[in-house]
Design a protein around this motif. Structure first.
Motif, PDB file in Angstrom:
ATOM      1  N   ALA A  13      -6.478   1.637   0.290  1.00  0.00           N
ATOM      2  CA  ALA A  13      -5.904   0.324   0.595  1.00  0.00           C
ATOM      3  C   ALA A  13      -4.409   0.288   0.322  1.00  0.00           C
ATOM      4  N   GLY A  14      -3.936   1.109  -0.596  1.00  0.00           N
ATOM      5  CA  GLY A  14      -2.512   1.120  -0.891  1.00  0.00           C
ATOM      6  C   GLY A  14      -1.676   1.746   0.204  1.00  0.00           C
ATOM      7  N   PHE A  15      -2.279   2.626   1.004  1.00  0.00           N
ATOM      8  CA  PHE A  15      -1.530   3.292   2.070  1.00  0.00           C
ATOM      9  C   PHE A  15      -1.797   2.696   3.453  1.00  0.00           C
ATOM     10  N   GLU A  16      -2.887   1.952   3.608  1.00  0.00           N
ATOM     11  CA  GLU A  16      -3.245   1.448   4.940  1.00  0.00           C
ATOM     12  C   GLU A  16      -2.272   0.400   5.457  1.00  0.00           C
ATOM     13  N   MET A  17      -1.556  -0.273   4.569  1.00  0.00           N
ATOM     14  CA  MET A  17      -0.587  -1.261   5.037  1.00  0.00           C
ATOM     15  C   MET A  17       0.557  -0.600   5.795  1.00  0.00           C
ATOM     16  N   PHE A  18       0.755   0.718   5.614  1.00  0.00           N
ATOM     17  CA  PHE A  18       1.800   1.428   6.341  1.00  0.00           C
ATOM     18  C   PHE A  18       1.257   2.170   7.572  1.00  0.00           C
ATOM     19  N   SER A  19      -0.060   2.321   7.663  1.00  0.00           N
ATOM     20  CA  SER A  19      -0.634   3.074   8.780  1.00  0.00           C
ATOM     21  C   SER A  19      -1.272   2.177   9.838  1.00  0.00           C
ATOM     22  N   LEU A  20      -1.647   0.963   9.468  1.00  0.00           N
ATOM     23  CA  LEU A  20      -2.269   0.065  10.436  1.00  0.00           C
ATOM     24  C   LEU A  20      -1.216  -0.602  11.312  1.00  0.00           C
ATOM     25  N   GLY A  21      -1.630  -0.994  12.525  1.00  0.00           N
ATOM     26  CA  GLY A  21      -0.718  -1.642  13.453  1.00  0.00           C
ATOM     27  C   GLY A  21      -0.058  -0.639  14.380  1.00  0.00           C
ATOM     28  N   VAL A  22       0.932  -1.099  15.112  1.00  0.00           N
ATOM     29  CA  VAL A  22       1.671  -0.269  16.065  1.00  0.00           C
ATOM     30  C   VAL A  22       3.155  -0.391  15.767  1.00  0.00           C
ATOM     31  N   ASN A  23       3.933   0.512  16.353  1.00  0.00           N
ATOM     32  CA  ASN A  23       5.384   0.471  16.205  1.00  0.00           C
ATOM     33  C   ASN A  23       5.955  -0.600  17.138  1.00  0.00           C
ATOM     34  N   GLU A  24       6.332  -1.720  16.571  1.00  0.00           N
ATOM     35  CA  GLU A  24       6.804  -2.834  17.378  1.00  0.00           C
ATOM     36  C   GLU A  24       8.231  -2.644  17.871  1.00  0.00           C
ATOM     37  N   GLY A  25       8.902  -1.575  17.464  1.00  0.00           N
ATOM     38  CA  GLY A  25      10.255  -1.332  17.934  1.00  0.00           C
ATOM     39  C   GLY A  25      10.323  -0.687  19.306  1.00  0.00           C
ATOM     40  N   GLU A  26       9.170  -0.195  19.805  1.00  0.00           N
ATOM     41  CA  GLU A  26       9.176   0.406  21.135  1.00  0.00           C
ATOM     42  C   GLU A  26       9.489  -0.633  22.199  1.00  0.00           C
ATOM     43  N   LYS A  27      10.096  -0.166  23.294  1.00  0.00           N
ATOM     44  CA  LYS A  27      10.527  -1.089  24.342  1.00  0.00           C
ATOM     45  C   LYS A  27       9.351  -1.826  24.960  1.00  0.00           C
ATOM     46  N   GLU A  28       8.243  -1.101  25.212  1.00  0.00           N
ATOM     47  CA  GLU A  28       7.081  -1.715  25.854  1.00  0.00           C
ATOM     48  C   GLU A  28       6.358  -2.684  24.929  1.00  0.00           C
ATOM     49  N   LEU A  29       6.518  -2.517  23.615  1.00  0.00           N
ATOM     50  CA  LEU A  29       5.810  -3.360  22.649  1.00  0.00           C
ATOM     51  C   LEU A  29       6.749  -4.317  21.917  1.00  0.00           C
ATOM     52  N   ARG A  30       7.952  -4.470  22.434  1.00  0.00           N
ATOM     53  CA  ARG A  30       8.907  -5.346  21.775  1.00  0.00           C
ATOM     54  C   ARG A  30       8.471  -6.801  21.924  1.00  0.00           C
ATOM     55  N   ARG A  31       8.613  -7.572  20.863  1.00  0.00           N
ATOM     56  CA  ARG A  31       8.181  -8.959  20.875  1.00  0.00           C
ATOM     57  C   ARG A  31       9.140  -9.817  21.701  1.00  0.00           C
ATOM     58  N   ARG A  32       8.570 -10.792  22.375  1.00  0.00           N
ATOM     59  CA  ARG A  32       9.342 -11.771  23.134  1.00  0.00           C
ATOM     60  C   ARG A  32       8.869 -13.167  22.761  1.00  0.00           C
ATOM     61  N   ASP A  33       9.717 -14.134  22.979  1.00  0.00           N
ATOM     62  CA  ASP A  33       9.302 -15.502  22.713  1.00  0.00           C
ATOM     63  C   ASP A  33       8.484 -16.031  23.882  1.00  0.00           C
ATOM     64  N   ARG A  34       7.769 -17.113  23.650  1.00  0.00           N
ATOM     65  CA  ARG A  34       6.851 -17.679  24.647  1.00  0.00           C
ATOM     66  C   ARG A  34       7.577 -18.069  25.925  1.00  0.00           C
ATOM     67  N   ARG A  35       8.756 -18.632  25.783  1.00  0.00           N
ATOM     68  CA  ARG A  35       9.491 -19.098  26.962  1.00  0.00           C
ATOM     69  C   ARG A  35       9.903 -17.935  27.858  1.00  0.00           C
ATOM     70  N   THR A  36      10.327 -16.828  27.261  1.00  0.00           N
ATOM     71  CA  THR A  36      10.711 -15.661  28.053  1.00  0.00           C
ATOM     72  C   THR A  36       9.520 -15.079  28.789  1.00  0.00           C
ATOM     73  N   ILE A  37       8.372 -15.023  28.127  1.00  0.00           N
ATOM     74  CA  ILE A  37       7.171 -14.458  28.762  1.00  0.00           C
ATOM     75  C   ILE A  37       6.750 -15.292  29.954  1.00  0.00           C
ATOM     76  N   LEU A  38       6.646 -16.598  29.768  1.00  0.00           N
ATOM     77  CA  LEU A  38       6.188 -17.460  30.859  1.00  0.00           C
ATOM     78  C   LEU A  38       7.219 -17.564  31.971  1.00  0.00           C
ATOM     79  N   THR A  39       8.514 -17.451  31.643  1.00  0.00           N
ATOM     80  CA  THR A  39       9.540 -17.443  32.688  1.00  0.00           C
ATOM     81  C   THR A  39       9.412 -16.216  33.564  1.00  0.00           C
ATOM     82  N   THR A  40       9.144 -15.073  32.952  1.00  0.00           N
ATOM     83  CA  THR A  40       8.935 -13.852  33.733  1.00  0.00           C
ATOM     84  C   THR A  40       7.736 -13.984  34.657  1.00  0.00           C
ATOM     85  N   TRP A  41       6.641 -14.526  34.160  1.00  0.00           N
ATOM     86  CA  TRP A  41       5.452 -14.691  35.002  1.00  0.00           C
ATOM     87  C   TRP A  41       5.682 -15.712  36.105  1.00  0.00           C
ATOM     88  N   ALA A  42       6.475 -16.749  35.819  1.00  0.00           N
ATOM     89  CA  ALA A  42       6.787 -17.735  36.861  1.00  0.00           C
ATOM     90  C   ALA A  42       7.630 -17.106  37.969  1.00  0.00           C
TER      91      ALA A  42
END
Length: 524
Positions: A13-42
């Motif tokens: 449990a002490g090491f899983e906090m660093f191994s779980l999840g994904v690398n959010e710094g990648e371009k394809e997985l970069r976070r966007r705000d709700r307005r940007t996402i829905l504007t793109t879909w519109a």
């Protein structure tokens, strides 16, 4: 005893906090705000290819009656149609009565609800009801578009809505609506969309609480849209199209370069000659422009005179320095278009690219047999049906003062979609099963006519027909019983024909022939 959570080494449990999840710094997985996402879909919905794919998917899911155009049909549920009793009869009549009133209202919003939901992942409708009367109107249009509405959830259950509206002075304000005033169509979130989550910073612990009523109420996340997977190829298509259009415009601009030998001209004559040449070229340009506009120039011939002294003033044309030598290559464009259509789950030939036609796809064969179309149709129906149930339930609440729990709903919705992929596959499977059943029954009738013993029938059913042992045994017993009953019936008919047995010795002989030889010997 099996192992449990207490047996896991706590050092993991002490090491899983660093191994779980994904690398959010990648371009394809970069976070966007709700307005940007829905504007793109519109923006993507204005692409002709994507708009055609969305409309075809919704049409495949909902279908439509060939004469009336209805897509939704409300009928009594199976749990009350198959039961007899005073309460079931009352519910059947009640559902049939209210269906005549509700079906026109539901058919008006079925297509836009599914269209908005398929494109944005969520669609909403404003419900207007009146006590003792029921639902009066359901509105699903630009006022209830998904970018304007924020749904709030508690443990995945929708509890309310915040709607963006404008007053008479164009001032923005938030209108708060309850689940009795607005309904929501929520598409399955099978592809998570990386985005900034306000609730994640306010409420980090969501899964540790066991009581769902104690969970915090947080804004619903964006997702469920079919357009998310097509964002990257769509952006490439737009970029390549802009490059191709720019190059086409550049190629359409014709330029010419002239050289004049003015070494033997006096300065005054040189200037006068250059001005006259410039004026002549400008006049030629105006004549071409006038001809393209349909003026009189197109019916006449223009003459341009250049004075020449010896060989000094001869014009030498160098040509167009920007002239393209090779044709434009559209292979990169078509690769990205195919990738985009693959993400949309629709064949390229059905979306306006007729030159990509191959092997009978133009007659709509892919519209019926595509597994992706059938899959998306199921998702749309699965999301739309609970929304329609909520509207009808609100109608009963307004009119009769009571509502039904999800497992007690006495109605069901059916879609008239013989043109859809899912229904086509279902009808094809039913047809094949019916054909198989007809052939199987014919084979059983043949075995019955042969009047073989039980062991012979069992062997035929298992070795030749390929039935399972349990099924073959059941059919063999049924055949044996049927053969015995047939023999008994024929014996009774033969024994009772013509009156007394003493006066009809021939009839006794004929009756014995209908039995088994061994039985005939015993009787004799």
């Amino acid at each position: 005893m099996t192992a449990g959570l207490s047996d896991i080494n706590e050092s993991y449990a002490g090491f899983e906090m660093f191994s779980l999840g994904v690398n959010e710094g990648e371009k394809e997985l970069r976070r966007r705000d709700r307005r940007t996402i829905l504007t793109t879909w519109a923006m993507m919905q204005h692409d002709p290819t994507i708009a055609a794919a969305l409309n075809l998917h919704v049409t495949a899911a909902l279908g439509g009656h060939e004469s009336r155009g209805d897509v939704v049909f409300m009928t009594p549920a199976s749990n009350i149609s198959s039961k007899s009793g005073r309460n079931s009869e009352r519910l059947r009549k009640l559902v049939e009565q209210e269906a005549k009133y509700l079906i026109p209202i539901l058919n008006q919003i079925a297509f836009p609800m599914a269209r908005y939901g398929f494109a944005y992942g969520d669609s909403f409708a404003r419900v207007y009801g009146q006590k003792n009367y029921g639902v009066i109107q359901v509105m699903c249009n630009e006022y209830t578009e998904a970018p304007l509405i924020q749904a709030y959830e508690q443990g995945g259950r929708t509890v309310g809505y915040h709607v963006l509206e404008k007053d008479g002075c164009e001032q923005r304000r938030i209108t708060k609506l309850t689940t009795t005033q607005m309904v929501r169509m929520k598409m399955p979130r099978y592809t998570p969309v990386p985005q900034f989550r306000i609730g994640q910073h306010m409420h980090q612990s969501m899964l540790s609480e066991n009581d769902i009523n104690k969970l915090p109420i947080i804004p619903s996340e964006s997702g469920g849209s079919i357009l998310y997977d097509a964002e990257e190829p769509w952006a490439n298509v737009q970029l390549i199209l802009q490059a191709l259009n720019s190059q086409q415009v550049a190629d359409s601009v014709k330029q010419g370069f002239l050289t004049i030998d003015v070494a033997g001209m006096p300065p005054q004559q040189r200037n006068k000659y250059q001005k006259g040449l410039t004026k002549m070229l400008q006049k030629h340009k105006d004549n071409v422009k006038a001809a393209l506009s349909g003026g009189d120039t197109i019916w006449s011939q223009a003459w341009h005179v250049l004075p020449v002294w010896g060989d000094k003033q001869v014009l030498n044309a160098l040509g167009d320095l920007n002239q393209r030598g090779a044709p434009l290559n559209t292979e990169a464009l078509m690769i990205n278009v195919r990738r985009m259509c693959g993400a949309l789950g629709m064949d390229l030939a059905l979306l306006g690219w007729a030159e990509q036609l191959a092997g009978g796809l133009g007659d709509g064969a892919a519209f019926h047999t595509s597994a992706q179309i059938g899959q998306k149709s199921i998702h749309i129906r699965t999301a739309l049906t609970p929304t329609l149930n909520d509207i009808v339930n609100l109608h009963f609440g307004y009119k009769y003062g009571y509502m039904f729990k999800p497992h007690e709903i006495p109605w069901k919705f059916e879609f008239y979609s013989d043109i859809s992929a899912a229904t086509t596959e279902a009808l094809t499977n039913k047809q094949r099963r019916s054909e198989t059943m007809a052939v199987s029954n014919q084979a059983l009738a043949t075995l019955k006519d042969l009047q073989l013993d039980r062991d012979s029938n069992y062997m035929q059913l298992t070795k030749v027909a390929g039935y399972d042992d349990e099924d073959a045994e059941l059919l063999a017993n049924a055949l044996e019983k049927s053969i015995n009953e047939e023999k008994k019936r024929l014996n009774q008919q033969a024994g009772g024909f013509g009156g007394d047995d003493d006066n009809n010795p021939d009839m006794d002989t004929d009756a014995s022939l209908l039995d088994d030889p061994q039985d005939g010997e015993d009787e004799e």
